[in-house]
Write a protein that holds these residues in place. Structure first.
Motif, PDB file in Angstrom:
ATOM      1  N   CYS A  56     -33.872 -23.652  -2.967  1.00  0.00           N
ATOM      2  CA  CYS A  56     -34.820 -24.487  -2.220  1.00  0.00           C
ATOM      3  C   CYS A  56     -36.145 -24.630  -2.964  1.00  0.00           C
ATOM      4  O   CYS A  56     -36.900 -25.578  -2.704  1.00  0.00           O
ATOM      5  CB  CYS A  56     -35.058 -23.895  -0.841  1.00  0.00           C
ATOM      6  SG  CYS A  56     -33.599 -23.908   0.226  1.00  0.00           S
ATOM      7  N   VAL A  57     -36.452 -23.698  -3.863  1.00  0.00           N
ATOM      8  CA  VAL A  57     -37.679 -23.819  -4.660  1.00  0.00           C
ATOM      9  C   VAL A  57     -37.647 -25.102  -5.481  1.00  0.00           C
ATOM     10  O   VAL A  57     -38.661 -25.803  -5.617  1.00  0.00           O
ATOM     11  CB  VAL A  57     -37.835 -22.583  -5.571  1.00  0.00           C
ATOM     12  CG1 VAL A  57     -39.015 -22.758  -6.516  1.00  0.00           C
ATOM     13  CG2 VAL A  57     -38.000 -21.327  -4.726  1.00  0.00           C
ATOM     14  N   PHE A  58     -36.499 -25.451  -6.004  1.00  0.00           N
ATOM     15  CA  PHE A  58     -36.387 -26.638  -6.855  1.00  0.00           C
ATOM     16  C   PHE A  58     -36.160 -27.911  -6.031  1.00  0.00           C
ATOM     17  O   PHE A  58     -36.457 -29.011  -6.507  1.00  0.00           O
ATOM     18  CB  PHE A  58     -35.227 -26.462  -7.851  1.00  0.00           C
ATOM     19  CG  PHE A  58     -35.372 -25.248  -8.708  1.00  0.00           C
ATOM     20  CD1 PHE A  58     -36.147 -25.272  -9.854  1.00  0.00           C
ATOM     21  CD2 PHE A  58     -34.741 -24.059  -8.360  1.00  0.00           C
ATOM     22  CE1 PHE A  58     -36.276 -24.144 -10.651  1.00  0.00           C
ATOM     23  CE2 PHE A  58     -34.877 -22.934  -9.154  1.00  0.00           C
ATOM     24  CZ  PHE A  58     -35.642 -22.973 -10.296  1.00  0.00           C
ATOM     25  N   LEU A  59     -35.635 -27.760  -4.833  1.00  0.00           N
ATOM     26  CA  LEU A  59     -35.368 -28.932  -4.008  1.00  0.00           C
ATOM     27  C   LEU A  59     -36.560 -29.328  -3.151  1.00  0.00           C
ATOM     28  O   LEU A  59     -36.509 -30.357  -2.472  1.00  0.00           O
ATOM     29  CB  LEU A  59     -34.164 -28.654  -3.085  1.00  0.00           C
ATOM     30  CG  LEU A  59     -32.837 -28.407  -3.809  1.00  0.00           C
ATOM     31  CD1 LEU A  59     -31.756 -27.990  -2.816  1.00  0.00           C
ATOM     32  CD2 LEU A  59     -32.409 -29.655  -4.558  1.00  0.00           C
ATOM     33  N   THR A  60     -37.607 -28.515  -3.157  1.00  0.00           N
ATOM     34  CA  THR A  60     -38.805 -28.811  -2.367  1.00  0.00           C
ATOM     35  C   THR A  60     -39.833 -29.473  -3.266  1.00  0.00           C
ATOM     36  O   THR A  60     -40.377 -28.836  -4.172  1.00  0.00           O
ATOM     37  CB  THR A  60     -39.369 -27.519  -1.761  1.00  0.00           C
ATOM     38  OG1 THR A  60     -38.357 -26.891  -0.965  1.00  0.00           O
ATOM     39  CG2 THR A  60     -40.573 -27.829  -0.894  1.00  0.00           C
ATOM     40  N   GLY A  61     -40.093 -30.719  -3.014  1.00  0.00           N
ATOM     41  CA  GLY A  61     -41.070 -31.427  -3.836  1.00  0.00           C
ATOM     42  C   GLY A  61     -40.519 -31.712  -5.224  1.00  0.00           C
ATOM     43  O   GLY A  61     -39.382 -31.430  -5.562  1.00  0.00           O
ATOM     44  N   SER A  62     -41.366 -32.306  -6.053  1.00  0.00           N
ATOM     45  CA  SER A  62     -40.932 -32.700  -7.396  1.00  0.00           C
ATOM     46  C   SER A  62     -41.372 -31.730  -8.473  1.00  0.00           C
ATOM     47  O   SER A  62     -40.679 -31.550  -9.471  1.00  0.00           O
ATOM     48  CB  SER A  62     -41.480 -34.098  -7.719  1.00  0.00           C
ATOM     49  OG  SER A  62     -42.902 -34.098  -7.632  1.00  0.00           O
ATOM     50  N   ASP A  63     -42.516 -31.081  -8.292  1.00  0.00           N
ATOM     51  CA  ASP A  63     -43.028 -30.213  -9.363  1.00  0.00           C
ATOM     52  C   ASP A  63     -43.429 -28.846  -8.857  1.00  0.00           C
ATOM     53  O   ASP A  63     -44.232 -28.152  -9.489  1.00  0.00           O
ATOM     54  CB  ASP A  63     -44.241 -30.881 -10.040  1.00  0.00           C
ATOM     55  CG  ASP A  63     -45.327 -31.229  -9.029  1.00  0.00           C
ATOM     56  OD1 ASP A  63     -45.074 -31.056  -7.816  1.00  0.00           O
ATOM     57  OD2 ASP A  63     -46.418 -31.664  -9.441  1.00  0.00           O
ATOM     58  N   LEU A  64     -42.907 -28.442  -7.687  1.00  0.00           N
ATOM     59  CA  LEU A  64     -43.292 -27.135  -7.140  1.00  0.00           C
ATOM     60  C   LEU A  64     -42.858 -26.008  -8.070  1.00  0.00           C
ATOM     61  O   LEU A  64     -43.597 -25.042  -8.284  1.00  0.00           O
ATOM     62  CB  LEU A  64     -42.666 -26.962  -5.748  1.00  0.00           C
ATOM     63  CG  LEU A  64     -42.955 -25.632  -5.045  1.00  0.00           C
ATOM     64  CD1 LEU A  64     -44.436 -25.486  -4.751  1.00  0.00           C
ATOM     65  CD2 LEU A  64     -42.150 -25.515  -3.755  1.00  0.00           C
TER      66      LEU A  64
END
Length: 1436
Positions: free
Chosen positions: A1203-1211
């Protein structure tokens, strides 16, 4: 003379004429004469002599009709006379049964050869001059044919005459018989072959006769209609004999078995009767058999030996045939108890199959079969063994199927329950009720397969009882009420609920609402309000059986059962047993939910009837006389009725207010509380129970802050009761039978005082709020009519009694009897001092001195008692967490009926058993926490509590076993155990800051706290909040942060004790920040614990409404409590993966926003900090508390980390998030974690991992920027042991990711062997590997990891010489030829000369310098074959 009616006169004139005729008493002009019935002969004339009826009524007499009409419904099932009884099993295939019983003509005659009729003469009908066929007159019947007894029809007489004529024409004379018998040897062997072996005698004496008979036994040729019909029959018979001679003995036996298996047993019996019907034929067959025996004896010795061997087989076949015919046993006159006589009418032809029921039953025998047999029960509801031989006078053999077995099946009892005979209906319902009661007690668990209750409910037992409840017969109503009580109510459940009523928070209980998982799945997407409204609408629209399938009580309420029960109580006024059963049923319904309580309260005249009839203020005193038989319970006070009112009051504060005011329960409370039980005109036990339930009802009302005005009025009564409590000691020593009831009454009184004290404790606060509140406030709560000064005077009485009772702690029997009362004393003192410290009228110094005195005089001596040490040692044996099977559901538990029954019951050494230490130790810890919360200086005085060996052993095992599955029984039991654990942890939190030697217990208590957070059930939200606030994120409970934990992590990485990944981040934003070691990240996370705590508390804000209700209950704010029923149990409050909750919540928020069309290009800073805090907490737990997260699958952890990579574009490009994600990933890439990783199994909270991975691929294609950390998450699921669809998605639909997966081989944390072994066998994927390599989409410079994987699998495939399908073999040879013809020499060399993986090599694998001979030979063979095939084409 009377005039006759004339045309045109009205009906009034006709009536006038009739009255004149009757007044004149004249004889009628016409007399009715009843003629004799022709069908009855002379007997019919007897009716003419019937005397004239002198009655004034018009009576119609019908001949041949009984006076009482027969029962038409349910009609008895029609049974075939020749159908054999059979047993069908549930698991038997219907198709096999149909094939086995198929009676089609093709199953009888396998091959039918049509006879040649070309040479048969065709006869034309003889022409006659008559226009119509000649008619037949009855006078033509032969007069010499005598008609048997009774009248026969003309057709029957004609057929009898025809048979007699045929018999006379066909019967041979004696000379003809001798001539026929002498011709038998020639018929047996018409060709005179001397060496031919005789036919064997197959199938017994009679069965063997037909093989040597000259005449056919069955075929007569009559149906052929030709003149040569007998010759045709003889020819058929000779063909059959020749066919039998040509067959061997084994073939004959097999054919006979096949025919017997295909033919119906009734048909076989019919054919045998045809053969045995003619006496002359019997004699002929006997002579032929003797002739055959003489012929066999004259044979040579060798042939005689064959005959003897066949006779041995014949005897074996006889036994097998007898086994086949066991189902149908022929009977004779000797088997009948009454011998039929020929003089009897219509007994000239005795039909034995119709008289078979008269013979004695065969003895029952156990059938040797692996399949189960039908269960049969006695009239007491007991299971009867299959081989039990019981006498018939017991009345257990009145059934058709399995007539020799005693008892009745459930199906037969169901059928009997709908009988027209009242006694039969009553008996069937009574037996079914006893069966249900014994099944719920577990008596059939070891004997029967499956659940009786589930079988009965599926068969409609519930609605059978509901229909029977509407019966007009009192006995049927009583039986149905008893069966319904047995189905719904468990008296053991009620006993233990009463037992725990006075425990800490024991008054509150979970509703008896079944946990319907199927309905939950349909309603997952709805919020709480919409879900409840939608569910209510769905239940209203559903039919009653569908509702009852998931919830029996809700289904019964939908049938308006409360109205029917009210009618029975008010109008029918049944016997006391039925009244008690109805009250038990109503009590169970009231425990279901607040909605059920409302429906009972709204039922017209139900509560009024119960209060008026069963809780009167005056009744006949003769009831209390010994030996008095109570005929009716109406007008007599009943403890069960008071308990029903108490349970109804637990449904909500509004229900309690209605009961107290509208239904006049206040006056009843005063009546039954003020008078001593010994003075009530009731039996002694009933009087004590009634007084106990009255105090419990008052305690429930006081729990809402109601009925406290009665406290002032009845204060002298309460003081008198408290003064008499020490006298219970002498009663216990005397072992009076009423001691236990007296102790329960005393605990109810103390429980009442607990809630009155809590209510009085907030009186000052409510008065202050009322005076300070402005008129704008919507709700103003009036203060209760009781103040602190009115309750503070009772504390000395209770403390004095407590001291006396604690002196008996060493006396085991006395202590077990008094322990419930001592438990309530402890709870009272804890509540009293907590409220006392908040009163402005109390001097704080006096309160603290009082606590010091209590500690020194009572508590410390108590903790030093050896009996207390043994109590701590009993925690683990009695724990439900340490013994999960102790609270598992009973075998007969059904999900539609909530029950507290457990497997094995509730023995003394269980959590709610008689020897359980949990209630007393929980109350003791509650008092200690109250004391230490008020007086911090006394904390060190109780440091010995946490050092008890039994407590430490219990805590160590409780958090490691994992909680049992949530069921009504386990939820009710575990709630009390969680209270004890919470008080231990609360005491540990106070010890952590004051006691220097506490650090040795910190890790254990933190593990217990983490496990408790994942287990606490609805209603305990206050405990969840307190644990999160003070325990879970408390640095004192993570001593590793101070004791060198970060340094140890760095040292472990240096020594390579772990396989932590060191990921490079080229091209990412994290590259501008200095790399941090794992120890530094742990140190930073430890220092950031306060922020992490606030982060998690903010994400649990959705629990705020339920938290407020829970706080009101645990803090004693009675004026805010709405109901004593806890929320429905659907599972724990927090999910097991709650450490990832902020990350999941953020992902859902972003996903929902993107679904609505919004685009989140940048994320606020607080969200970045939130994700960082979440990752820090996960890193701390995975490093120092890894076992607390063992319940979460590794695949679920990895999915949540995605979910870290799927949340937002550059989180993920933020430096701290990048660092902590890499650190957590390194933990999941260790060998043990990789071995436990299973992406193919269903994951909690995730519908499909494949869909999540596709989203990850799409996100990688769009915003990855070639980040290596992101690339590792993409590569992890592509291991060989996981689903091939994940690899097909990368190499088929998302080949663009191959350009950016530039994770270096030296920094990839997963061994490549997990990707290359075993060799790939999916042909489509191998072709995609080869295509991406050949087309250049996959290159070593772009994606080294997958390049090595693809080369390894293609090399293994093209050089594989294992036997396989033709398609696979052609594909690998074609791929090898294409590889040989590649222009790219580097790729060609890699594919052909690949040898082994090598992590130290730049390529990632080693190459052969030259191909091994085997591979070289195979390569030459494949390529040369191609050259030969292509050579002609090149020449041309």
């Amino acid at each position: 003379m009377l005039s006759r009616p004339k045309p045109g006169e009205s009906e009034a004139d006709l009536l006038h004429f009739q009255n004149q005729f009757l007044a004149a008493r004249a004889s009628p002009a016409v007399k009715i004469v009843k003629k004799a019935d022709k069908r009855k002969g002379e007997e019919g004339s007897a009716d003419a002599e019937r005397p004239w009826l002198q009655d004034s009524k018009d009576v119609v007499m019908l001949d041949d009709f009984p006076d009482i009409l027969p029962a038409l419904t349910p009609a008895p099932p029609k049974k075939s006379r020749i159908k054999s009884a059979s047993v069908h099993f549930e698991d038997e295939d219907a198709e096999e049964r149909l094939e086995r019983h198929d009676q089609h003509i093709t199953a009888v005659f396998s091959k039918i050869i049509e006879r040649d009729t070309s040479a048969v003469a065709v006869t034309i009908p003889v022409p006659t001059g008559d226009p119509f066929p000649k008619t037949f007159h009855r006078s033509e019947i032969k007069s010499e044919v005598k008609v048997g007894s009774g009248r026969k029809s003309i057709f029957a007489q004609k057929m009898a005459a025809r048979r007699a004529a045929e018999k006379a024409a066909t019967s041979p004379s004696a000379a003809e018989c001798v001539q026929t018998r002498s011709a038998v040897p020639d018929a047996l062997d018409p060709e005179g072959s001397a060496g031919q072996a005789p036919l064997p005698s197959i199938g017994g004496d009679k069965a063997g006769d037909i093989l040597t008979s000259q005449w056919p036994c069955l075929i007569t040729g009559e149906g052929l209609g030709s003149q040569k019909s007998e010759q045709e029959a003889q020819a058929i018979h000779r063909e059959n004999l020749e066919k039998l001679r040509s067959m061997s003995e084994e073939e004959i036996l097999q054919e006979q078995e096949r025919l017997l298996a295909q033919l119906d047993s009734s048909l076989v019996a019919f054919l045998k009767s045809r053969r045995g019907g003619n006496e002359g034929q019997k004699k002929e067959l006997k002579m032929e058999q003797n002739r055959l025996e003489e012929f066999v004896e004259s044979l040579p010795v060798a042939q005689h030996g064959v005959g003897s061997s066949l006779s041995m087989q014949e005897s074996g076949l006889k036994e097998s045939v007898k086994k086949e015919e066991n189902v149908k046993v022929e009977i004779t006159d000797d088997d009948l108890p009454v011998k039929p006589k020929k003089e009897w009418i219509h007994m000239d032809n005795v039909e034995f199959e119709k008289l078979e029921w008269m013979k004695d039953l065969p003895s029952p025998r156990q059938k040797k079969t692996q399949k189960g047999m039908q269960a049969r029960f006695s009239l007491k509801g007991e299971l009867i063994p299959a081989d039990a031989d019981l006498p018939t006078h017991l009345g257990l053999h009145h059934h058709g199927e399995e007539a020799e077995r005693a008892g009745y099946s459930l199906q037969e009892l169901f059928h009997l329950s709908r009988s027209q005979v009242t006694q039969q209906r009553t008996l069937a319902l009574q037996v079914l009720g006893r069966i249900v009661q014994k099944a719920r007690a577990g008596e059939f668990a070891s004997s029967l397969k499956g659940s009786i209750l589930r079988l009965l409910l599926d068969a409609g037992f519930l609605f059978l009882l509901r229909f029977s409840l509407d019966d007009t017969v009192d006995n049927v109503m009583a039986a149905s009420v008893g069966a319904l009580r047995a189905l719904l109510v468990s008296l053991d459940d009620e006993k233990y609920l009463d037992w725990t009523f006075s425990w800490y928070q024991g008054m509150a209980a979970f509703p008896f609402v079944p946990n319907n998982e199927e309905e939950e799945e349909e309603e997952e997407e709805l919020n709480v309000t919409a879900k409840s409204q939608d569910k209510k609408l769905k239940d209203e629209n559903k039919p009653d059986p569908d509702v009852a399938r998931y919830d029996v009580v809700k289904g019964l309420l939908k049938t308006r059962i409360q109205h029917r029960l009210r009618y029975i109580l008010e109008v029918v006024r049944p016997v006391p047993t039925v009244v008690l059963d109805i009250l038990h049923i109503l009590t169970h319904i009231a425990r279901h939910s607040s909605e059920a309580c409302s429906q009972l309260l709204d039922c017209p005249r139900l509560i009024e009837t119960i209060v008026r009839e069963f809780l009167p203020t005056q009744w006949d005193p003769q009831v209390a006389e010994p030996g008095c038989l109570l005929i009716s319970l109406h007008g007599v006070a009943c403890a069960t009725a008071m308990k029903f009112i108490r349970v109804l009051a637990s449904g909500g504060r509004n229900a309690t207010a209605r009961l107290l005011n509208k239904f006049e329960m206040k006056s009843r409370l005063s009546r039954f509380v003020a008078e001593d039980p010994l003075d009530l005109p009731l039996p002694r036990e009933e009087a004590i129970r009634l007084s106990t339930e009255a105090f419990r009802l008052w305690a429930v009302a006081a729990g809402y802050g109601q009925a406290c005005d009665l406290y002032r009025d009845l204060y002298p009564v309460l003081v008198r009761i408290l003064q008499s409590l020490p006298e219970l000691l002498s009663t216990c020593r005397g072992k009076s039978p009423l001691t236990e009831l007296s102790v329960q009454r005393a605990t109810a009184v103390v429980t009442l005082l607990i809630h009155v004290t809590q209510t009085a404790g907030y009186t000052v606060e409510l008065q202050a709020k009322l005076s300070s509140n402005s008129s704008e406030d919507s709700e103003q709560i009036p203060p209760p009519p009781v103040v602190w000064n009115q309750v503070s005077g009772l504390q000395p009485f209770l403390e004095t009694s407590l001291k006396k009772f604690l002196q008996e702690i060493s006396q085991t029997e006395t202590w077990h009897t008094l322990q419930p009362l001592t438990t309530t004393y402890m709870i009272y003192l804890g509540v009293y001092y907590s409220a006392c410290s908040q009163q402005p009228s109390v001097n704080p110094i006096d309160c603290l001195e009082e606590l010091e005195r209590l500690t020194s005089e009572v508590m410390q001596p108590l903790l030093s008692q050896p009996a207390i040490h043994s109590m701590w040692d009993l925690l683990r044996p009695c724990s439900a967490l340490c013994n999960p099977l102790s609270c598992s559901p009973a075998p007969e538990s059904v999900f539609s009926i909530a029950s507290l029954s457990c497997t094995g019951g509730k023995p003394p050494l269980s959590l709610v058993g008689s020897k359980s230490p949990f209630p007393f130790l929980t109350a003791l810890l509650f008092l200690i926490n109250s004391i230490t919360h008020i007086h911090k200086g006394l904390t060190s005085k109780y440091s010995s509590v946490l050092g008890f060996r039994g407590l430490k052993d219990y805590l160590h095992h409780s958090w490691q076993t994992g909680p049992p599955s949530v069921t009504p029984s386990s939820a009710w039991i575990l709630r009390h155990e969680y209270h004890l654990q919470y008080f231990v942890l609360a005491l540990a939190r106070r010890m952590a800051g004051t006691c220097p030697d506490y650090a040795q217990h910190a890790s254990l208590h933190h593990c217990v706290a983490m496990a408790l957070l994942s287990c606490l059930l609805p209603g305990s939200e206050h405990l969840v909040y307190e644990v999160l606030l003070d325990l879970a994120f408390n640095p004192e409970f993570l001593p590793e942060g101070k004791a060198g934990g970060p340094e140890a992590a760095d040292f472990s990485d240096i020594l390579h004790l772990g396989t932590s990944a060191k990921l490079a981040q080229p091209g990412s934003a994290a590259a501008f920040f200095s790399k941090a070691t794992r120890g530094a990240l742990l140190r930073e996370s430890y220092q950031n614990l306060p922020f992490i705590r606030s982060c998690y508390l903010s994400h649990f804000v959705h629990l705020q409404p339920t938290l407020m209700r829970s706080q009101a209950s645990y803090q004693g704010r009675n004026y805010l409590i709405q109901s004593m029923l806890l929320p429905e149990v659907r599972g724990p409050i927090l999910p097991s993966d709650w450490p990832f909750f902020p990350l999941i919540s953020l992902y859902n928020k972003v996903t929902n926003a993107e679904t609505r069309g919004a685009v989140l290009n940048s994320l606020p800073l607080d969200l970045v900090n939130t994700v960082t805090g979440n990752l820090q907490w996960v890193l701390l737990l995975e490093t120092w508390r890894a076992k607390t997260l063992q319940s979460i699958p590794t695949a679920a952890k990895l999915a949540r980390l995605m979910c870290v990579f799927l949340t937002g574009s550059d989180l993920f490009l933020e430096a701290p998030i990048h660092h902590y994600t890499a650190a957590v990933l390194s933990v999941y890439c260790q060998p043990k974690a990789l071995d436990s990783l299973n992406l193919d199994a269903p994951l909690p909270g995730l519908a499909s991992f494949h869909d999540l991975y596709i989203s990850l691929l799409e996100q990688f294609e769009g915003v990855s920027f070639g980040d290596p950390l992101f690339g590792v998450f993409v590569l992890l699921p592509l291991q060989k042991r996981f689903s091939v669809h994940l690899r097909l998605a990368v190499f088929g639909e998302h080949t663009s990711v191959l350009h950016a997966l530039g994770v270096p081989l030296q920094q990839f944390p997963v061994p490549l062997e997990r990707y290359t072994s075993p060799p790939e066998d999916n042909l489509n994927l191998l072709r995609l590997y080869f295509r991406t390599l050949v087309t250049g989409a996959l290159r070593h410079a772009w994606c080294p990891v997958l390049y090595v994987v693809a080369v390894a699998h293609v090399n293994s495939f093209i050089f594989s010489q294992d036997s396989t399908t033709q398609e696979t073999d052609a594909a690998r040879k074609s791929m090898l030829r294409k590889t040989w013809l590649l222009v790219d020499e580097t790729l060609k060399k890699h594919l052909l000369y690949y040898r082994l993986l090598n992590a130290e090599s730049a390529l990632g694998f080693d190459l052969y310098e030259q191909l091994p001979p085997v591979r070289l030979k195979y390569l030459q063979m494949v390529t040369q074959k191609e050259n030969k095939e292509n050579a002609p084409a090149l020449v041309s």
